[in-house]
Write an enzyme that holds these catalytic residues in place. Structure first.
Site, PDB file in Angstrom:
ATOM      1  N   ARG A  73       0.620  -1.368   0.017  1.00  0.00           N
ATOM      2  CA  ARG A  73       0.061   0.028  -0.072  1.00  0.00           C
ATOM      3  C   ARG A  73       0.913   1.292  -0.054  1.00  0.00           C
ATOM      4  O   ARG A  73       0.517   2.141  -0.580  1.00  0.00           O
ATOM      5  CB  ARG A  73      -1.042  -0.167   1.068  1.00  0.00           C
ATOM      6  CG  ARG A  73      -2.234  -1.050   1.048  1.00  0.00           C
ATOM      7  CD  ARG A  73      -3.176  -1.014   2.033  1.00  0.00           C
ATOM      8  NE  ARG A  73      -4.317  -1.534   1.758  1.00  0.00           N
ATOM      9  CZ  ARG A  73      -5.187  -2.102   2.678  1.00  0.00           C
ATOM     10  NH1 ARG A  73      -5.139  -1.935   3.848  1.00  0.00           N
ATOM     11  NH2 ARG A  73      -6.368  -2.724   2.101  1.00  0.00           N
ATOM     12  N   LYS A 114     -17.769 -15.779   3.361  1.00  0.00           N
ATOM     13  CA  LYS A 114     -19.002 -15.775   3.630  1.00  0.00           C
ATOM     14  C   LYS A 114     -20.045 -15.239   2.551  1.00  0.00           C
ATOM     15  O   LYS A 114     -19.654 -14.541   1.910  1.00  0.00           O
ATOM     16  CB  LYS A 114     -19.542 -14.569   4.783  1.00  0.00           C
ATOM     17  CG  LYS A 114     -19.185 -15.090   6.322  1.00  0.00           C
ATOM     18  CD  LYS A 114     -19.388 -14.174   7.246  1.00  0.00           C
ATOM     19  CE  LYS A 114     -18.869 -14.078   8.438  1.00  0.00           C
ATOM     20  NZ  LYS A 114     -18.870 -12.908   9.107  1.00  0.00           N
ATOM     21  N   GLY A 161     -13.336  -3.679   0.116  1.00  0.00           N
ATOM     22  CA  GLY A 161     -14.516  -3.273   0.258  1.00  0.00           C
ATOM     23  C   GLY A 161     -14.883  -2.121  -0.790  1.00  0.00           C
ATOM     24  O   GLY A 161     -16.046  -2.304  -1.227  1.00  0.00           O
ATOM     25  N   GLY A 182      -8.843  -8.024  -0.368  1.00  0.00           N
ATOM     26  CA  GLY A 182      -7.498  -7.967   0.422  1.00  0.00           C
ATOM     27  C   GLY A 182      -6.868  -9.277   0.435  1.00  0.00           C
ATOM     28  O   GLY A 182      -5.764  -9.555  -0.114  1.00  0.00           O
TER      29      GLY A 182
HETATM   30  P1  ADP Z   1     -11.388 -11.187   0.444  1.00  0.00           P
HETATM   31  O1  ADP Z   1     -10.730 -10.437   1.425  1.00  0.00           O
HETATM   32  O2  ADP Z   1     -10.436 -11.190  -0.873  1.00  0.00           O
HETATM   33  O3  ADP Z   1     -12.762 -10.336   0.157  1.00  0.00           O
HETATM   34  P2  ADP Z   1     -12.623 -12.967   1.852  1.00  0.00           P
HETATM   35  O4  ADP Z   1     -12.317 -11.833   3.091  1.00  0.00           O
HETATM   36  O5  ADP Z   1     -14.207 -12.921   1.672  1.00  0.00           O
HETATM   37  O6  ADP Z   1     -11.837 -12.372   0.886  1.00  0.00           O
HETATM   38  O7  ADP Z   1     -12.221 -14.461   2.229  1.00  0.00           O
HETATM   39  C1  ADP Z   1     -11.054 -14.821   2.667  1.00  0.00           C
HETATM   40  C2  ADP Z   1     -10.976 -15.894   3.717  1.00  0.00           C
HETATM   41  O8  ADP Z   1     -12.089 -16.879   3.321  1.00  0.00           O
HETATM   42  C3  ADP Z   1      -9.684 -16.492   3.696  1.00  0.00           C
HETATM   43  O9  ADP Z   1      -9.003 -16.407   5.179  1.00  0.00           O
HETATM   44  C4  ADP Z   1      -9.797 -17.827   3.498  1.00  0.00           C
HETATM   45  O10 ADP Z   1      -8.851 -18.995   4.245  1.00  0.00           O
HETATM   46  C5  ADP Z   1     -11.254 -18.158   3.803  1.00  0.00           C
HETATM   47  N1  ADP Z   1     -11.755 -19.252   3.104  1.00  0.00           N
HETATM   48  C6  ADP Z   1     -12.082 -19.569   1.745  1.00  0.00           C
HETATM   49  N2  ADP Z   1     -12.565 -20.883   1.738  1.00  0.00           N
HETATM   50  C7  ADP Z   1     -12.912 -21.494   2.706  1.00  0.00           C
HETATM   51  C8  ADP Z   1     -13.333 -22.642   3.297  1.00  0.00           C
HETATM   52  N3  ADP Z   1     -13.750 -23.503   2.283  1.00  0.00           N
HETATM   53  N4  ADP Z   1     -13.361 -22.711   4.439  1.00  0.00           N
HETATM   54  C9  ADP Z   1     -13.061 -21.755   5.364  1.00  0.00           C
HETATM   55  N5  ADP Z   1     -12.387 -20.834   5.064  1.00  0.00           N
HETATM   56  C10 ADP Z   1     -12.452 -20.456   3.818  1.00  0.00           C
HETATM   57 MG    MG Z   2     -10.884 -10.395   3.426  1.00  0.00          MG
END
Ligand code: ADP
Ligand code: MG
Length: 419
Positions: free
Chosen positions: A50, A219, A396, A371
């Site tokens: 960053r 989620k 976000g 992220g």
């Molecule tokens: P981003 O930051 O790219 O928006 P998220 O914060 O929504 O992504 O999700 C990232 C997290 O989701 C990671 O820490 C990853 O380990 C977790 N994750 C992905 N798939 C699974 C799974 N099948 N079971 C548990 N955790 C998961």
């Molecule tokens: Mg995240």
């Protein structure tokens, strides 16, 4: 979305002067996103991307002879908190640039005013190099998150020109993002924000089709709005990560101990229905890699219809990787958010890294937002990150942009924005 009424830093000039020259000796406040990850034990910066991403704009202003004032938040302090001081960021910035970085103890009041007044700006024949001012963590003051007018006025007193280059904070109606720019007549966006807007706008305007979205992460509930928005534009949506478990469970499969949002099953069925109606192919995993816990060293590949008792699905399996990669191969536009599995653990990183590889190799326009997703692309190794057209620095913020939401930081920069 059009941004032609937002001035770019290069256009912040008056009269018949050379490009950037008008910034000379002006106090230029640059809102940057220095919210870097810190090591929990040592407090050291674990990833400085960053800081690096903001350098072109900072350098532009410094080279134009401006008195540069940088401001950012860091973490979620409750009041003044030494552990969340921007001091380590200032040190890294000095290392990266060779400039003197001054960090007054507070971001408003007499201390920064004195520092800014005394700043030595870049000029021909300058000895000792330029000096810049980095303000202390904006969130040490409650007024920042409250978008407080008085706090914004105190920041406005420090500057003549305002530049927003903190894309990752533009979806927040906080004082340094929203109230402050509205108080400063000469305001615009930095080079990083300009490149983010240019790239993301290609996903919401008339994206070239086939347009494939790959969604994963922890989620469904975090991503409902973005799924809905993508249903209106995409050709196909490939779902992975823990989010896929909820969709699979919604179709009656027993996901055993996998992360499933039990209260989102009806919603998942509605989304599947909506995709069907919209003619969007919504692809779900056909196989997964399971483990008995997140710390196991080796997973086991199983069909989604045969998840063994006492296990959880932690990655997509090889057949799913092949199917999603085939869809990606023909794509002209790709947006990816959310890892395909628990990629932090090597046993469950294959799906995420393989899809990153597949995306980086295609000729279409490829964007990653989020992220953890951007971190995964950087960890995937080789030249994979370089194969993407755009890695968004805003998690976000990039999602809200794709949802088509108005972002406070963008609106505040528009020509007609009122305090
Ligand atoms: P981003 O930051 O790219 O928006 P998220 O914060 O929504 O992504 O999700 C990232 C997290 O989701 C990671 O820490 C990853 O380990 C977790 N994750 C992905 N798939 C699974 C799974 N099948 N079971 C548990 N955790 C998961
Ligand atoms: Mg995240």
């Amino acid at each position: 979305m059009a941004f032609d009424d937002i001035v770019r830093i290069e256009q912040l000039q008056k009269g018949p002067l050379e490009e950037g020259e008008w910034l000379a000796n002006k106090r230029v406040f640059i809102r940057v996103d220095f919210n870097v990850p810190l090591d929990k034990k040592t407090g050291a910066i674990t990833d400085d991307s960053r800081i690096r991403a903001a350098l072109p704009t900072i350098r532009y202003a410094v080279e134009a002879g401006a008195k540069v004032i940088l401001a950012s938040h860091l973490g979620r302090p409750k009041g003044h908190d030494e552990n969340l001081s921007l001091e380590p960021v200032g040190l890294r910035l000095a290392e990266l640039t060779g400039w003197e970085v001054h960090l007054p103890e507070d971001c408003i009041g007499d201390a920064p005013k004195k520092v800014i007044h005394d700043l030595r700006v870049a000029s021909a024949g300058l000895r000792g190099g330029p000096q810049i001012c980095l303000l202390e963590n904006l969130r040490f003051h409650q007024g920042e998150e409250k978008n407080d007018e008085t706090f914004a006025r105190a920041l406005a007193e420090l500057c003549d020109v305002y530049v927003d280059d903190a894309f990752g904070a533009m979806h927040r109606a906080h004082a340094s993002v929203d109230a402050l720019p509205r108080l400063v007549k000469d305001r615009g966006m930095g080079l990083l924000v300009a490149s983010e807007l240019a790239a993301l706008a290609r996903l919401v305007g008339a994206p070239a089709r086939p347009y494939v979205a790959v969604l994963g992460g922890a989620k469904v509930s975090d991503k409902i709005a973005v799924i809905e928005a993508l249903l209106a534009r995409c050709t196909s949506i490939c779902i992975g990560g823990a989010m896929a478990n909820t969709f699979l469970a919604a179709q009656g499969l027993n996901m055993q101990r996998s992360l499933v949002e039990g209260d989102k099953l009806a919603l998942a069925r509605t989304l599947l229905q909506k995709a069907d109606t919209a003619g969007v192919k919504l692809l779900l995993p056909v196989d997964v890699v399971v483990g008995t816990g997140i710390d196991v060293v080796e997973g086991q590949v199983v069909a989604v219809t045969a998840v063994p008792a006492e296990t959880m699905a932690l990655d997509i399996g090889p057949k799913t990787i092949a199917a999603y990669s085939a869809v990606l191969r023909g794509a002209k536009t790709v947006f990816w958010n959310g890892p395909m599995g628990l990629f932090e653990s090597p046993a469950f990183a294959t799906g995420t890294f393989e899809l990153a590889r597949a995306m980086s190799g295609i000729a279409g326009f490829t964007v990653v937002g989020g992220g953890d997703s951007a971190a995964a692309v950087n960890q995937a190794g080789g030249d994979i990150a370089a194969g993407f057209d755009h890695l968004s620095t805003g998690g976000g913020a990039s999602l809200e942009f794709i949802e088509g939401k108005r972002m406070p930081g963008i609106e505040a920069l528009r020509r007609g924005a009122r305090p």
